[in-house]
Structure formats: C-alpha cells, structure tokens
Design an enzyme around this catalytic site. Structure first.
Site, mmCIF file in Angstrom:
data_model
loop_
_atom_site.group_PDB
_atom_site.id
_atom_site.type_symbol
_atom_site.label_atom_id
_atom_site.label_comp_id
_atom_site.label_asym_id
_atom_site.label_seq_id
_atom_site.Cartn_x
_atom_site.Cartn_y
_atom_site.Cartn_z
ATOM 1 N N LYS A 109 43.529 15.415 -39.873
ATOM 2 C CA LYS A 109 42.998 16.502 -40.744
ATOM 3 C C LYS A 109 42.832 15.998 -42.184
ATOM 4 C CE LYS A 109 45.320 20.157 -38.367
ATOM 5 N NZ LYS A 109 46.263 21.306 -38.601
ATOM 6 N N HIS A 160 51.700 14.550 -39.879
ATOM 7 C CA HIS A 160 51.793 15.746 -40.364
ATOM 8 C C HIS A 160 51.975 15.569 -41.960
ATOM 9 C CE1 HIS A 160 54.105 17.619 -36.918
ATOM 10 N NE2 HIS A 160 52.725 18.275 -36.946
ATOM 11 N N TYR A 163 60.878 20.285 -34.066
ATOM 12 C CA TYR A 163 61.277 19.744 -33.116
ATOM 13 C C TYR A 163 62.755 19.360 -33.109
ATOM 14 C CZ TYR A 163 56.318 18.888 -32.629
ATOM 15 O OH TYR A 163 54.978 19.300 -32.186
ATOM 16 N N ARG A 186 46.219 14.838 -31.623
ATOM 17 C CA ARG A 186 45.589 16.033 -31.255
ATOM 18 C C ARG A 186 44.449 16.081 -30.583
ATOM 19 N NH1 ARG A 186 46.585 15.648 -37.044
ATOM 20 N NH2 ARG A 186 47.979 17.251 -37.738
ATOM 21 N N HIS A 208 47.937 21.102 -26.639
ATOM 22 C CA HIS A 208 49.007 20.793 -27.529
ATOM 23 C C HIS A 208 50.425 20.355 -26.834
ATOM 24 C CE1 HIS A 208 47.870 20.486 -31.579
ATOM 25 N NE2 HIS A 208 48.807 20.981 -32.179
ATOM 26 N N ARG A 261 51.354 17.171 -26.775
ATOM 27 C CA ARG A 261 51.940 16.338 -28.242
ATOM 28 C C ARG A 261 53.183 16.839 -28.606
ATOM 29 N NH1 ARG A 261 49.445 15.316 -33.389
ATOM 30 N NH2 ARG A 261 50.199 16.641 -34.956
#
Length: 320
Positions: free
Chosen positions: A191, A292, A301, A167, A266, A269
């Site tokens: 995150k 993730h 995806y 990110r 993004h 990415r």
C-alpha cells in the site's frame, strides 16, 4: 451547472490526484471511484429531494449547490446505506472516501471546510480474522491438481499466499523479476507504493518453479499485440491475473475441500500471521512481513492466539 455534473468533474480530478500524485493501488482507486459514484447517485436531481414539498422540488430542478452539501446530507446518505443493510465496515470505508474527497476540494479552494469531518465514523464490529488451522491450510492448498497446467498455477498462487502472507492485490501485481528464486525472496509493492522484501519456503519455491514450466503456454494465449512477459501470475488469456479472478479461484477450491467454509482470499494471509505468532514469532517481525504501517493493526492476531490459548487451557486444566 447541476451539482452532479460538477461533482463528476471534481471526482475525475480527485481520482487523477489519487492516481498520479498519491500513487494509490488500482484496487484502492476502484473503491474510491465506486464509493464516490454511489454518493453522486444519491444526490441526483432526478431523485426527489428529501423532506421537501413538490412545489419546492420543482423550484430547484438543477439540484443543490455543491457548497450546500453539509454533514446532514452525508449523514442521511450513510443512514440510507444502513437501511440497505450495508456492513458497518463498508459504511466506514465509504465515509473515509467522502472525507478524503472533500478535503481535496478544500485544498483546491472549491469549498471552505470539510463537512464530512463533522460526521462520526460508525463503530465497526469487532471481528477476529478468520484463519485456517495448520492442518486445514495444508489440506486446502493440496486440493489443487498439479497434474494440470491450471493446477500448477493455482498451487503456486495458494502456496505463495500462505508462505508470504502477502495480499492478493500484491500477488497479482508481482512481475517475474520480483522473485529471487536463489534466495527465496519476493520484492513486494504494498500500500502507498511501499516496497518490502518477504521470504518464502521450499514448498512455495517448488510450486513456483513447477508453474514456470507451463507459464509460457499461458503467455502464448495472449494476442501478440497484448503479450506482456512481465507479470508473474497469468490468466488463461495470457494476461495479468486480477484480484477478482483469484477470489473466484479460492471459491472453487472451497467447494472442493470438504469441511472448509466461508473463507476469503485474505484467510491465507490471516493464517500466515496466526501460525507465525503461535510458533513464537515476534509481533514486530510479523508487522514487517505483512506490511502493516501500525503495530496496532497487527495486534489483532494476539487476540486470535489468546483464544487458542484459552481453548487449550479449558481442555487441559483439571479445574478449568
């Protein structure tokens, strides 16, 4: 005490909780702060209360008690956002922020129950992630002019984003010590402060090394009192670059690169993940690289690749 003054204090306590106890990223913290402030502004006593007569309004100059904020109030606020043409994804994010805030108030004993739990989350539009074709991704990255110092830095940014799928917030948070040039690895803090190791290829390695030859000149632009040698990516002032600056940088190269429109930071990415999947990479490996928490997030995806597969079928099969 007016409800908004009380909410201001509680909001500050909540933000401290997020910052020091939950260790959320600066980007997430800004979003929570912005969303909560928007809700507090909506409840401002200066604004006429909804659906009440002038006589009743004048009888309650201090605004409603915080314990009287119910799911109806929250729904009305969300409805006002919808009327302002806010996207469903944005509204859903704001509702999530309010839910978390009120849950904090329940934990602190300020209120007995969370009114936001009774409000349904708006159904998000199902949008496939925008990504570039392999050729466009290469062309976009090579738009940078590596004869200049800024061009060297920008090439390092774009190559790193595409090579690793990290990110933008993770990229600008990198320190020089997080890059293992010998083994071509990045140590990324994602995150919820989850750390992961991400590999990168030769083009990104070369771009990063070229950038390092001019990085010192960026650093020297910072005043001696603010000079920090740790950040990997520096702005023209010699300080850590921000996500917003990277966004502006990408907008600049979109204008320079003909045929490429409406992509966000993004998009590189998304392109990273899509191109890996198209080349046969395992979905769980892509999940680990992207950081993730749930496989379901990565599975979007597969829909992108399916679209490509159908397109190939339609073009190639005689009875398509």
């Amino acid at each position: 005490m007016q409800v908004c003054a009380m909410l201001d204090q509680l909001r500050n306590s909540f933000l401290d909780h997020l910052r020091y106890e939950r260790n959320v990223s600066a980007h997430t913290l800004r979003n929570y702060e912005s969303d909560l402030q928007q809700f507090i502004n909506y409840l401002s006593p200066a604004k006429p209360e909804r659906g009440k007569s002038a006589t009743k309004r004048s009888a309650q100059p201090a605004g409603p008690d915080i314990k009287q904020i119910d799911h109806i109030t929250i729904r009305e606020w969300l409805s006002s956002l919808h009327s302002d043409n806010k996207k469903k994804a944005s509204i859903a994010r704001k509702l999530a922020a309010i839910r978390t805030f009120f849950q904090f108030l329940v934990r602190e004993g300020v209120i007995e129950s969370n009114p936001a739990k009774l409000v349904a989350t708006p159904r998000k539009e199902k949008k496939l992630p925008v990504h570039l074709s392999l050729e466009d991704a290469v062309r976009f990255i090579e738009t940078t002019d590596t004869e200049t110092d800024f061009g060297k830095r920008d090439r390092a940014i774009l190559e790193s984003l595409y090579a690793t799928g990290i990110r933008v917030s993770e990229l600008v948070g990198l320190n020089l010590r997080d890059v293992d040039f010998k083994n071509r690895l990045l140590r990324v803090l994602g995150k919820r402060r989850k750390e992961r190791i991400v590999p990168f290829g030769e083009p990104a390695l070369k771009a990063l090394k070229d950038y390092l030859t001019v990085r010192e000149s960026f650093l020297m632009n910072a005043p001696a009192t603010k000079r920090d040698a740790q950040p990997l990516i520096l702005n023209y002032q010699g300080t850590r670059m921000t996500t917003r600056s990277v966004g502006r940088l990408i907008e600049k190269y979109i204008r320079l690169c003909t045929g490429i429109h409406d992509i966000s930071p993004h998009a590189l990415r998304h392109s990273f993940a899509t191109h890996l999947l198209d080349s046969g990479a395992d979905l769980r490996d892509i999940q680990a690289l992207l950081g993730h928490a749930r496989l379901s997030t990565t599975q979007i995806y597969t829909h992108v690749s399916m679209e490509k597969l159908i397109e190939v079928y339609d073009k190639a099969h005689p009875k398509a």
